[in-house]
Scaffold this motif. Structure first.
Motif, PDB file in Angstrom:
ATOM      1  N   HIS A 174      -6.552   7.492   7.157  1.00 49.94           N
ATOM      2  CA  HIS A 174      -5.522   7.531   6.119  1.00 49.94           C
ATOM      3  C   HIS A 174      -6.005   6.828   4.861  1.00 49.94           C
ATOM      4  CE1 HIS A 174      -2.655   9.001   9.057  1.00 49.94           C
ATOM      5  NE2 HIS A 174      -3.068   8.052   9.884  1.00 49.94           N
ATOM      6  N   VAL A 175      -5.532   7.307   3.724  1.00 46.47           N
ATOM      7  CA  VAL A 175      -5.876   6.703   2.443  1.00 46.47           C
ATOM      8  C   VAL A 175      -4.620   6.090   1.862  1.00 46.47           C
ATOM      9  CG1 VAL A 175      -6.704   7.179   0.106  1.00 46.47           C
ATOM     10  CG2 VAL A 175      -7.724   8.360   2.043  1.00 46.47           C
ATOM     11  N   ARG A 176      -4.720   4.837   1.416  1.00 45.85           N
ATOM     12  CA  ARG A 176      -3.603   4.138   0.804  1.00 45.85           C
ATOM     13  C   ARG A 176      -4.063   3.573  -0.537  1.00 45.85           C
ATOM     14  NH1 ARG A 176      -1.529   6.752   4.166  1.00 45.85           N
ATOM     15  NH2 ARG A 176      -0.355   6.033   5.955  1.00 45.85           N
ATOM     16  N   ILE A 177      -3.138   3.517  -1.480  1.00 49.10           N
ATOM     17  CA  ILE A 177      -3.451   3.028  -2.814  1.00 49.10           C
ATOM     18  C   ILE A 177      -2.574   1.812  -3.082  1.00 49.10           C
ATOM     19  CG2 ILE A 177      -3.473   3.602  -5.264  1.00 49.10           C
ATOM     20  CD1 ILE A 177      -3.732   6.558  -4.396  1.00 49.10           C
ATOM     21  N   PRO A 178      -3.187   0.671  -3.447  1.00 47.27           N
ATOM     22  CA  PRO A 178      -2.389  -0.512  -3.745  1.00 47.27           C
ATOM     23  C   PRO A 178      -1.487  -0.282  -4.962  1.00 47.27           C
ATOM     24  CG  PRO A 178      -4.700  -1.082  -3.468  1.00 47.27           C
ATOM     25  CD  PRO A 178      -4.615   0.405  -3.498  1.00 47.27           C
ATOM     26  N   GLU A 179      -0.300  -0.880  -4.914  1.00 47.14           N
ATOM     27  CA  GLU A 179       0.654  -0.734  -6.006  1.00 47.14           C
ATOM     28  C   GLU A 179       0.074  -1.229  -7.322  1.00 47.14           C
ATOM     29  OE1 GLU A 179       5.468  -1.046  -5.609  1.00 47.14           O
ATOM     30  OE2 GLU A 179       4.250  -2.722  -4.922  1.00 47.14           O
ATOM     31  N   THR A 180      -0.686  -2.316  -7.267  1.00 48.68           N
ATOM     32  CA  THR A 180      -1.274  -2.859  -8.496  1.00 48.68           C
ATOM     33  C   THR A 180      -2.327  -1.909  -9.080  1.00 48.68           C
ATOM     34  OG1 THR A 180      -2.847  -4.133  -7.169  1.00 48.68           O
ATOM     35  CG2 THR A 180      -0.867  -5.280  -7.934  1.00 48.68           C
ATOM     36  N   ALA A 181      -2.989  -1.125  -8.235  1.00 51.16           N
ATOM     37  CA  ALA A 181      -3.974  -0.164  -8.726  1.00 51.16           C
ATOM     38  C   ALA A 181      -3.290   0.944  -9.518  1.00 51.16           C
ATOM     39  CB  ALA A 181      -4.771   0.422  -7.576  1.00 51.16           C
ATOM     40  N   VAL A 182      -2.111   1.364  -9.073  1.00 49.27           N
ATOM     41  CA  VAL A 182      -1.358   2.389  -9.809  1.00 49.27           C
ATOM     42  C   VAL A 182      -0.914   1.831 -11.152  1.00 49.27           C
ATOM     43  CG1 VAL A 182       0.674   3.874  -9.786  1.00 49.27           C
ATOM     44  CG2 VAL A 182      -0.598   3.487  -7.680  1.00 49.27           C
TER      45      VAL A 182
ATOM     46  N   LEU B  33       0.843  -1.189   0.000  1.00 45.41           N
ATOM     47  CA  LEU B  33       0.000   0.000   0.000  1.00 45.41           C
ATOM     48  C   LEU B  33       0.880   1.242   0.000  1.00 45.41           C
ATOM     49  CD1 LEU B  33      -2.691  -1.079   2.603  1.00 45.41           C
ATOM     50  CD2 LEU B  33      -2.855  -1.154   0.123  1.00 45.41           C
ATOM     51  N   LEU B  34       0.570   2.167  -0.908  1.00 46.70           N
ATOM     52  CA  LEU B  34       1.354   3.389  -1.064  1.00 46.70           C
ATOM     53  C   LEU B  34       0.581   4.585  -0.532  1.00 46.70           C
ATOM     54  CD1 LEU B  34       2.464   2.791  -4.754  1.00 46.70           C
ATOM     55  CD2 LEU B  34       3.757   2.254  -2.697  1.00 46.70           C
ATOM     56  N   THR B  35       1.315   5.565  -0.029  1.00 45.57           N
ATOM     57  CA  THR B  35       0.690   6.816   0.390  1.00 45.57           C
ATOM     58  C   THR B  35       0.408   7.662  -0.849  1.00 45.57           C
ATOM     59  OG1 THR B  35       2.774   7.984   0.618  1.00 45.57           O
ATOM     60  CG2 THR B  35       1.967   6.790   2.569  1.00 45.57           C
TER      61      THR B  35
ATOM     62  N   ASP C 111       1.510  10.608  -1.386  1.00 38.84           N
ATOM     63  CA  ASP C 111       2.786  11.211  -1.789  1.00 38.84           C
ATOM     64  C   ASP C 111       3.610  10.249  -2.646  1.00 38.84           C
ATOM     65  OD1 ASP C 111       2.292  13.606  -0.461  1.00 38.84           O
ATOM     66  OD2 ASP C 111       3.163  12.862   1.406  1.00 38.84           O
ATOM     67  N   GLN C 112       3.642   8.976  -2.267  1.00 40.89           N
ATOM     68  CA  GLN C 112       4.393   7.994  -3.039  1.00 40.89           C
ATOM     69  C   GLN C 112       3.791   7.783  -4.419  1.00 40.89           C
ATOM     70  OE1 GLN C 112       4.037   4.847  -0.148  1.00 40.89           O
ATOM     71  NE2 GLN C 112       6.199   5.042   0.469  1.00 40.89           N
ATOM     72  N   VAL C 113       2.472   7.785  -4.508  1.00 37.73           N
ATOM     73  CA  VAL C 113       1.804   7.635  -5.805  1.00 37.73           C
ATOM     74  C   VAL C 113       2.100   8.845  -6.689  1.00 37.73           C
ATOM     75  CG1 VAL C 113      -0.436   7.473  -6.957  1.00 37.73           C
ATOM     76  CG2 VAL C 113      -0.001   6.149  -4.891  1.00 37.73           C
ATOM     77  N   ALA C 114       2.063  10.028  -6.107  1.00 39.14           N
ATOM     78  CA  ALA C 114       2.369  11.239  -6.879  1.00 39.14           C
ATOM     79  C   ALA C 114       3.793  11.180  -7.415  1.00 39.14           C
ATOM     80  CB  ALA C 114       2.177  12.475  -6.007  1.00 39.14           C
ATOM     81  N   GLU C 115       4.717  10.698  -6.605  1.00 38.77           N
ATOM     82  CA  GLU C 115       6.108  10.599  -7.040  1.00 38.77           C
ATOM     83  C   GLU C 115       6.252   9.582  -8.172  1.00 38.77           C
ATOM     84  OE1 GLU C 115      10.278   9.054  -5.158  1.00 38.77           O
ATOM     85  OE2 GLU C 115       8.907  10.149  -3.841  1.00 38.77           O
ATOM     86  N   ARG C 116       5.550   8.465  -8.062  1.00 39.12           N
ATOM     87  CA  ARG C 116       5.621   7.446  -9.124  1.00 39.12           C
ATOM     88  C   ARG C 116       5.005   7.927 -10.427  1.00 39.12           C
ATOM     89  NH1 ARG C 116       5.332   1.310  -7.282  1.00 39.12           N
ATOM     90  NH2 ARG C 116       6.847   1.493  -5.620  1.00 39.12           N
TER      91      ARG C 116
ATOM     92  N   THR D 132       3.733  13.505 -10.758  1.00 35.20           N
ATOM     93  CA  THR D 132       2.793  14.623 -10.651  1.00 35.20           C
ATOM     94  C   THR D 132       2.849  15.198  -9.245  1.00 35.20           C
ATOM     95  OG1 THR D 132       0.959  13.239  -9.905  1.00 35.20           O
ATOM     96  CG2 THR D 132       1.225  13.495 -12.286  1.00 35.20           C
ATOM     97  N   GLY D 133       2.026  16.200  -9.028  1.00 32.47           N
ATOM     98  CA  GLY D 133       1.873  16.739  -7.683  1.00 32.47           C
ATOM     99  C   GLY D 133       0.897  15.885  -6.897  1.00 32.47           C
ATOM    100  N   VAL D 134       0.721  16.204  -5.642  1.00 39.17           N
ATOM    101  CA  VAL D 134      -0.155  15.435  -4.755  1.00 39.17           C
ATOM    102  C   VAL D 134      -1.624  15.621  -5.136  1.00 39.17           C
ATOM    103  CG1 VAL D 134      -0.831  15.142  -2.340  1.00 39.17           C
ATOM    104  CG2 VAL D 134       1.534  15.596  -2.908  1.00 39.17           C
ATOM    105  N   ARG D 135      -1.945  16.728  -5.760  1.00 42.13           N
ATOM    106  CA  ARG D 135      -3.350  17.002  -6.102  1.00 42.13           C
ATOM    107  C   ARG D 135      -3.924  15.986  -7.084  1.00 42.13           C
ATOM    108  NH1 ARG D 135      -4.662  22.985  -7.641  1.00 42.13           N
ATOM    109  NH2 ARG D 135      -6.694  22.020  -7.658  1.00 42.13           N
ATOM    110  N   PHE D 136      -3.083  15.498  -8.014  1.00 44.42           N
ATOM    111  CA  PHE D 136      -3.591  14.573  -9.033  1.00 44.42           C
ATOM    112  C   PHE D 136      -4.081  13.255  -8.437  1.00 44.42           C
ATOM    113  CE2 PHE D 136      -2.950  11.353 -12.385  1.00 44.42           C
ATOM    114  CZ  PHE D 136      -3.960  11.772 -13.232  1.00 44.42           C
ATOM    115  N   PRO D 137      -3.261  12.544  -7.614  1.00 41.67           N
ATOM    116  CA  PRO D 137      -3.795  11.313  -7.016  1.00 41.67           C
ATOM    117  C   PRO D 137      -4.976  11.573  -6.080  1.00 41.67           C
ATOM    118  CG  PRO D 137      -1.439  11.538  -6.543  1.00 41.67           C
ATOM    119  CD  PRO D 137      -1.859  12.722  -7.319  1.00 41.67           C
TER     120      PRO D 137
END
Length: 69
Positions: free
Chosen positions: A38-46, A4-6, A8-13, A16-21
Motif C-alpha cells: 500500500h502507498v500512503r502520503i503524509p498529510e504534511t506532504a500534501v 497518512l492518507l490514502t 483516494d483521500q489525497v485526490a479528494e483533498r 482531482t481524480g485518483v490518477r493525479f496523485p
C-alpha cells in the motif's frame, strides 16, 4: 506522527481524480510511504505540495485616471 492518507483521500483533498496523485507518486514529485504493497502520503506532504505550487496573484498598481480626448 503525521497522519497518512490514502491515494483516494489525497485526490479528494486536491479536488482531482485518483490518477493525479498516482502520477505524482510515480514521478516522485511528492513524499510517500510504502506500507507493504500500500502507498500512503503524509498529510504534511500534501500541504507542502500545495504551498510549493501555489501561485500568488500579481497586484497591479493603479495608473491614475486617464481621460479620453
Amino acid at each position: 506522527m503525521d497522519r497518512l492518507l490514502t491515494v483516494d483521500q489525497v485526490a479528494e483533498r486536491l479536488g482531482t481524480g485518483v490518477r493525479f496523485p498516482r502520477r505524482l507518486i510515480e514521478e516522485r514529485r511528492i513524499t510517500f510511504v510504502k506500507v507493504g504493497r500500500h502507498v500512503r502520503i503524509p498529510e504534511t506532504a500534501v500541504e507542502a505540495y500545495v504551498s510549493a505550487n501555489t501561485v500568488e496573484p500579481i497586484l497591479l498598481r493603479p495608473t491614475g485616471l486617464r481621460r479620453a480626448a
